[in-house]
Write a protein that holds these residues in place. Sequence first.
Motif, PDB file in Angstrom:
ATOM      1  N   VAL A 199       0.376  -0.877   0.292  1.00 57.27           N
ATOM      2  CA  VAL A 199      -0.062   0.473  -0.146  1.00 57.27           C
ATOM      3  C   VAL A 199       1.217   1.176  -0.143  1.00 57.27           C
ATOM      4  CG1 VAL A 199      -1.801   1.130   1.236  1.00 57.27           C
ATOM      5  CG2 VAL A 199      -2.085  -1.076   1.012  1.00 57.27           C
ATOM      6  N   ILE A 200       0.984   2.016  -0.471  1.00 63.01           N
ATOM      7  CA  ILE A 200       1.084   3.535  -0.428  1.00 63.01           C
ATOM      8  C   ILE A 200       0.743   4.571  -0.394  1.00 63.01           C
ATOM      9  CG2 ILE A 200       1.986   5.077  -2.851  1.00 63.01           C
ATOM     10  CD1 ILE A 200       3.533   2.055  -2.548  1.00 63.01           C
ATOM     11  N   ALA A 201       1.053   5.191   0.562  1.00 63.16           N
ATOM     12  CA  ALA A 201       0.373   5.961   1.546  1.00 63.16           C
ATOM     13  C   ALA A 201       0.814   7.313   1.139  1.00 63.16           C
ATOM     14  CB  ALA A 201       0.050   5.204   3.381  1.00 63.16           C
ATOM     15  N   PHE A 202      -0.328   8.802   0.797  1.00 58.76           N
ATOM     16  CA  PHE A 202       0.738   9.826   1.188  1.00 58.76           C
ATOM     17  C   PHE A 202       0.929  10.237   2.250  1.00 58.76           C
ATOM     18  CE2 PHE A 202      -0.496   8.681  -2.979  1.00 58.76           C
ATOM     19  CZ  PHE A 202       0.624   8.885  -3.989  1.00 58.76           C
ATOM     20  N   GLN A 203       1.404  10.745   3.815  1.00 61.89           N
ATOM     21  CA  GLN A 203       1.382  11.415   4.726  1.00 61.89           C
ATOM     22  C   GLN A 203       2.189  12.981   4.813  1.00 61.89           C
ATOM     23  OE1 GLN A 203       4.092  10.062   7.542  1.00 61.89           O
ATOM     24  NE2 GLN A 203       2.336   9.838   9.098  1.00 61.89           N
ATOM     25  N   ASN A 204       1.171  13.186   4.759  1.00 70.63           N
ATOM     26  CA  ASN A 204       1.185  15.138   5.109  1.00 70.63           C
ATOM     27  C   ASN A 204       1.045  15.982   6.189  1.00 70.63           C
ATOM     28  OD1 ASN A 204      -1.350  15.553   4.331  1.00 70.63           O
ATOM     29  ND2 ASN A 204      -1.438  16.006   2.646  1.00 70.63           N
ATOM     30  N   LEU A 205       0.795  15.254   7.054  1.00 68.85           N
ATOM     31  CA  LEU A 205       0.267  16.077   8.224  1.00 68.85           C
ATOM     32  C   LEU A 205       1.988  16.094   9.561  1.00 68.85           C
ATOM     33  CD1 LEU A 205      -2.054  17.231  10.041  1.00 68.85           C
ATOM     34  CD2 LEU A 205      -2.455  15.380  10.743  1.00 68.85           C
TER      35      LEU A 205
ATOM     36  N   TRP B 288       4.953   7.043   1.384  1.00 63.26           N
ATOM     37  CA  TRP B 288       5.638   5.096   2.536  1.00 63.26           C
ATOM     38  C   TRP B 288       4.798   4.262   1.334  1.00 63.26           C
ATOM     39  CZ3 TRP B 288       8.007   4.446   6.902  1.00 63.26           C
ATOM     40  CH2 TRP B 288       7.422   5.772   8.063  1.00 63.26           C
ATOM     41  N   ALA B 289       5.709   2.886   1.264  1.00 67.01           N
ATOM     42  CA  ALA B 289       5.193   1.466   0.965  1.00 67.01           C
ATOM     43  C   ALA B 289       5.401   1.465   1.999  1.00 67.01           C
ATOM     44  CB  ALA B 289       6.398   1.144   0.173  1.00 67.01           C
ATOM     45  N   LEU B 290       3.876   0.816   2.592  1.00 62.77           N
ATOM     46  CA  LEU B 290       3.054  -0.522   3.581  1.00 62.77           C
ATOM     47  C   LEU B 290       3.508  -1.646   3.072  1.00 62.77           C
ATOM     48  CD1 LEU B 290       1.259   1.753   5.140  1.00 62.77           C
ATOM     49  CD2 LEU B 290       3.622   1.974   5.382  1.00 62.77           C
ATOM     50  N   THR B 291       3.570  -2.643   4.222  1.00 63.31           N
ATOM     51  CA  THR B 291       3.047  -3.967   3.578  1.00 63.31           C
ATOM     52  C   THR B 291       2.649  -4.344   4.792  1.00 63.31           C
ATOM     53  OG1 THR B 291       4.979  -4.697   2.836  1.00 63.31           O
ATOM     54  CG2 THR B 291       3.741  -6.651   3.704  1.00 63.31           C
ATOM     55  N   ILE B 292       0.823  -5.010   4.168  1.00 68.80           N
ATOM     56  CA  ILE B 292      -0.495  -5.048   5.943  1.00 68.80           C
ATOM     57  C   ILE B 292      -0.025  -6.421   5.990  1.00 68.80           C
ATOM     58  CG2 ILE B 292      -2.682  -4.587   6.352  1.00 68.80           C
ATOM     59  CD1 ILE B 292      -0.520  -1.654   6.015  1.00 68.80           C
ATOM     60  N   ASP B 293       0.366  -6.745   7.071  1.00 70.60           N
ATOM     61  CA  ASP B 293      -0.522  -7.977   7.480  1.00 70.60           C
ATOM     62  C   ASP B 293      -1.967  -8.241   8.027  1.00 70.60           C
ATOM     63  OD1 ASP B 293      -0.676 -10.816   9.110  1.00 70.60           O
ATOM     64  OD2 ASP B 293       1.593 -10.664   9.496  1.00 70.60           O
TER      65      ASP B 293
ATOM     66  N   ALA C  12       3.420  -4.602   9.114  1.00 72.03           N
ATOM     67  CA  ALA C  12       4.253  -5.800   8.810  1.00 72.03           C
ATOM     68  C   ALA C  12       6.013  -4.573   8.570  1.00 72.03           C
ATOM     69  CB  ALA C  12       3.948  -6.858   8.151  1.00 72.03           C
ATOM     70  N   ARG C  13       5.647  -4.430   6.895  1.00 76.82           N
ATOM     71  CA  ARG C  13       6.821  -3.287   7.101  1.00 76.82           C
ATOM     72  C   ARG C  13       6.700  -1.971   6.713  1.00 76.82           C
ATOM     73  NH1 ARG C  13       7.955  -8.956   5.681  1.00 76.82           N
ATOM     74  NH2 ARG C  13       7.578  -8.138   3.677  1.00 76.82           N
ATOM     75  N   ALA C  14       7.472  -1.112   7.173  1.00 72.68           N
ATOM     76  CA  ALA C  14       7.068   0.482   6.248  1.00 72.68           C
ATOM     77  C   ALA C  14       8.554   0.695   5.905  1.00 72.68           C
ATOM     78  CB  ALA C  14       6.621   0.936   7.694  1.00 72.68           C
ATOM     79  N   ALA C  15       8.429   1.328   4.235  1.00 74.79           N
ATOM     80  CA  ALA C  15       9.361   2.015   3.712  1.00 74.79           C
ATOM     81  C   ALA C  15       9.655   2.783   3.221  1.00 74.79           C
ATOM     82  CB  ALA C  15      10.037   0.845   2.863  1.00 74.79           C
ATOM     83  N   ILE C  16      10.600   4.609   3.244  1.00 74.61           N
ATOM     84  CA  ILE C  16       9.467   5.178   2.714  1.00 74.61           C
ATOM     85  C   ILE C  16      10.548   5.118   1.468  1.00 74.61           C
ATOM     86  CG2 ILE C  16      10.414   8.085   3.198  1.00 74.61           C
ATOM     87  CD1 ILE C  16      10.604   7.584   5.992  1.00 74.61           C
TER      88      ILE C  16
END
Length: 171
Positions: free
Chosen positions: A79-85, A92-97, A104-108
């Motif tokens: 999952v790609i997530a745009f964080q702006n707050l 982010w690139a997130l691996t969801i379990d 499970a994993r989060a990579a910028i």
Amino acid sequence: IYRLPPNGEALQVLLPNDTFEIPNGIVALPDGHLLVADFDRLALVVDPAGPAPRVVRLGTPDDLYLGGIDGLAVAGGRVIAFQNLVGRTRVWALTIDVRKARVARAAILMRGHADFLNPTTGVVAGDRLLFIADTKLQSANPDGSVSALPPGRTGYRLLEVSTRPPTPARS
């Protein structure tokens, strides 16, 4: 959140208004669950097509703060997530379990870019992510004209980043 059932003609309430605190991103996961980003965190909507969908807040590795996400996309099982707050301007690139209801994993994928003024909303095209880095944040005036740009803004900015996981360095 609303849903349109198969062969339905009218939207149905899936979850009531107070379920999330200012929801601002939603994406369907490959297993059929929904992932929702709100002001404070990420949550799974389990069995959204069933008679009793339920919401499960996601845990994160090392209590990583993932509030203020403004847009979600799916790319290659992540999952790609745009964080702006709150000064956390990053993609982010997130691996969801899903079974453990955790990230499970989060990579910028990107942070600190000079054009980041309010990154949001993107689309995945192959292994590229195209997204809005500066939304301009103008509004319509009562007379139909458009407001001036906020100080320091020069217009929309679109950026691109690869969604492929980085290749480990060889020794």
